[in-house]
Enzyme design. Structure first.
Site, mmCIF file in Angstrom:
data_model
loop_
_atom_site.group_PDB
_atom_site.id
_atom_site.type_symbol
_atom_site.label_atom_id
_atom_site.label_comp_id
_atom_site.label_asym_id
_atom_site.label_seq_id
_atom_site.Cartn_x
_atom_site.Cartn_y
_atom_site.Cartn_z
ATOM 1 C CD GLU A 76 -2.995 0.927 2.538
ATOM 2 O OE1 GLU A 76 -2.728 0.008 3.444
ATOM 3 O OE2 GLU A 76 -3.892 1.982 2.474
ATOM 4 C CG ASN A 123 -9.290 -2.078 1.738
ATOM 5 O OD1 ASN A 123 -8.678 -3.090 2.004
ATOM 6 N ND2 ASN A 123 -9.186 -0.992 2.543
ATOM 7 C CD GLU A 124 -9.943 -3.103 6.218
ATOM 8 O OE1 GLU A 124 -10.109 -2.002 6.910
ATOM 9 O OE2 GLU A 124 -9.443 -3.963 6.828
ATOM 10 C CE1 TYR A 159 -2.877 -6.290 8.949
ATOM 11 C CE2 TYR A 159 -5.312 -5.572 8.734
ATOM 12 C CZ TYR A 159 -4.081 -5.589 8.213
ATOM 13 O OH TYR A 159 -3.472 -5.348 6.917
ATOM 14 C CD GLU A 181 -5.741 -4.823 4.137
ATOM 15 O OE1 GLU A 181 -5.499 -4.481 5.092
ATOM 16 O OE2 GLU A 181 -6.021 -4.163 3.109
ATOM 17 C CD GLN A 227 0.450 -2.396 3.684
ATOM 18 O OE1 GLN A 227 1.089 -1.596 2.904
ATOM 19 N NE2 GLN A 227 -0.650 -1.929 4.265
HETATM 20 O O1 AHR Z 1 -2.885 -2.657 6.284
HETATM 21 C C1 AHR Z 1 -2.970 -1.143 6.845
HETATM 22 C C2 AHR Z 1 -4.612 -0.996 6.686
HETATM 23 O O2 AHR Z 1 -5.258 -2.137 7.586
HETATM 24 C C3 AHR Z 1 -5.129 -1.161 5.383
HETATM 25 O O3 AHR Z 1 -4.939 -0.048 4.670
HETATM 26 C C4 AHR Z 1 -6.560 -1.464 5.765
HETATM 27 O O4 AHR Z 1 -7.266 -2.114 4.860
HETATM 28 C C5 AHR Z 1 -6.533 -2.122 7.009
HETATM 29 O O5 AHR Z 1 -7.481 -1.591 7.922
#
Ligand code: AHR
Length: 490
Positions: A25, A171-172, A238, A289, A336
């Site tokens: 990103e 995205n999201e 995450y 992600e 990333q």
């Molecule tokens: O990877 C960092 C961020 O985490 C991304 O921009 C987003 O899609 C997610 O919340």
């Protein structure tokens, strides 16, 4: 003695190579410095893209890179990133407290992908963009016919279409991508998807934004109605537990149930798809992600974090979950690539070093495109750990994957011992196969908190490992906090 039976005769599905994919990103030092240094930089580069990080990704066989975000994608207007670099506008990067020079745009990204030898995956702007802007980007990149946009691409240096296959529709979108409700996103998705395929001269696959938990995916798919409009549903996961480096032993163990939450996420997304897709057509689950996001990775410091051996072991545990669900997971992209979150390499100006996570990817590489094999684990010791909500779990200290490469007549078995202090004696039995030759590598370190850095780039790296192979059985003593990858010729 722990027993691992690998059922060579019991095949689950092909492991999509895309499961070992990446995400880059416009955030912190991922794109700028991590990949793009500019043609005039003293750092060795090819057309502005640094050669060391490209070489590292290339060696890994990185199958796919997702770009330009992330949250950045839903505020990105692709026209800002084409044409002469000096004339491109400067914009705000509102999500990551930065400004965007647009020196790295569509052509630079696709050049990067070609240099790495990887598939591009572009995420479109739904949050602040329009269906027409998105469709025009697809046409600009992929149209082989005589349109003004194809001519513009040619004038900008690429007469041949790029044939980008993977396109994410936002995205999201439940969060930074427009804060949609799932049914509103479904209606918006329909409008976007309706105009995308016809602009491309090559086949494209559309990725819809999903979510963890049951509500979003079901409501979205129910409102969408037509399963032909979607090829994959994406989810993100995450996790963290304690400090990036100075974590306690308890926090070490607690990271694993949090990472393995992704397995429930995958099952939940696949169940939602099965409920609404009554056609034989496959809709895959993409985890585009995922990874460890330590508290030290803050937005205002570019989400940089140190990466230890613990992170590599958590990465391997998640790979095992992906391999176990090879029948539904069609892609995954760790967050990333370079310098951001659970990256595979880090840089400090001209220096570059590989993270322990890079080495986990390298040890799992033989699984890419091979057939996932079912396996049984018996007599595995456990340790007590806790999920994020505090629920206690007995965490098995051994995690494993096995796959068959039919073309090479070989099996790869990856086994990790998560125990912090105890080695694990493992007897591996091949059911339906015989060992002709075996070799192995191990990834471990003195301390699970060890990481690589500019002055110690090789503190954590794989080494040769001894396995004792006889007919259908192998024996190994897997050291504490270690990952072993065994290659077997049948
Ligand atoms: O990877 C960092 C961020 O985490 C991304 O921009 C987003 O899609 C997610 O919340």
């Amino acid at each position: 003695m722990t027993k691992l039976t690998v059922r060579v005769d019991d095949r689950l599905a092909t492991i999509s190579p895309m499961i070992y994919g990446h995400f880059a990103e416009h955030l912190g030092r991922c794109i700028y410095e991590g990949f793009w240094v500019g043609e005039d930089s003293p750092i060795p580069n090819t057309r502005g893209i640094r050669t060391d990080t490209v070489a590292a990704m290339r060696k890994l066989g990185a199958p796919v890179v997702r770009w330009p975000g992330g949250c950045f994608a839903d505020d990105y207007h692709w026209r800002d990133g084409i044409g002469p670099r000096d004339e491109r506008p400067r914009r705000l990067n509102v999500w990551w407290h930065d400004t965007e020079s647009n020196r790295f745009g569509t052509h630079e990204f696709l050049d990067l992908c070609r240099q790495i030898g990887t598939e591009p995956y572009i995420c479109l702007n739904v949050g602040s963009g329009t269906p027409e802007e998105a469709a025009a980007w697809v046409e600009y990149a992929n149209c082989a016919r005589n349109t003004s946009r194809a001519a513009e691409r040619a004038a900008n240096g690429s007469p041949e279409p790029f044939a980008v296959r993977y396109w994410g529709v936002g995205n999201e979108n439940w969060g930074c991508g427009g804060r949609f409700a799932p049914d509103d996103y479904a209606r918006e998705y329909r409008r976007f998807a309706c105009y995308l395929r016809s602009r491309s001269s090559s086949p494209i696959e559309l990725i819809a934004c999903g979510h963890t938990g049951p509500e979003w995916n079901r409501k979205f798919l129910e409102t969408l109605g037509d399963p032909h409009m979607i090829d994959h549903l994406s989810i993100h996961r995450y996790y963290n537990c304690g400090h990036a480096v100075d974590f306690s032993d308890t926090e070490y163990y607690n990271l694993f149930p949090r990472a393995l939450q992704v397995e429930d996420d995958i099952t939940e997304a696949a169940t939602a798809i099965a409920l609404y897709n009554r056609t034989p057509r496959k809709i895959g689950v993409i985890v585009d992600e995922w990874g460890v996001w330590h508290p030290e990775a803050r937005g205002d410091s570019g989400l940089y974090q140190r990466n230890t051996l613990r992170d590599a072991l958590a990465c391997a545990a998640v790979f095992d979950a992906f391999n176990r669900h090879a029948d539904v997971v069609t892609m995954a992209n760790i967050a990333q690539t370079i310098n951001v979150l659970q990256c595979v390499a880090q840089t400090a100006e001209e220096k570059m070093w590989l993270t322990p996570t890079y080495h986990a990817f390298a040890l799992y590489k033989p699984h890419m495109g091979s057939t996932s094999l079912r396996l049984d684990l018996d007599d595995v010791p456990t340790v007590e750990a806790h999920k994020a909500d505090g629920t206690p779990v007995q965490l098995p200290v051994l995690s494993a994957s096995a796959s068959l490469d039919e073309a090479r007549n070989s099996v790869c078995i990856t086994v990790q011992n998560l125990h912090l202090t105890e080695p694990c004696d493992v007897a591996i039995r091949l059911r339906g196969g015989k060992v002709a030759k075996a070799s192995a590598k191990v990834l471990t370190a003195k301390d699970v908190r060890d990481c690589n850095g500019p002055d110690s780039p090789n503190k954590v790296r794989p080494k040769r490992f001894q396995v004792d192979a006889r007919a259908t059985t192998l024996r190994a003593t897997v050291p504490p906090h270690a990952l072993v990858s065994v290659r077997i010729r049948l």
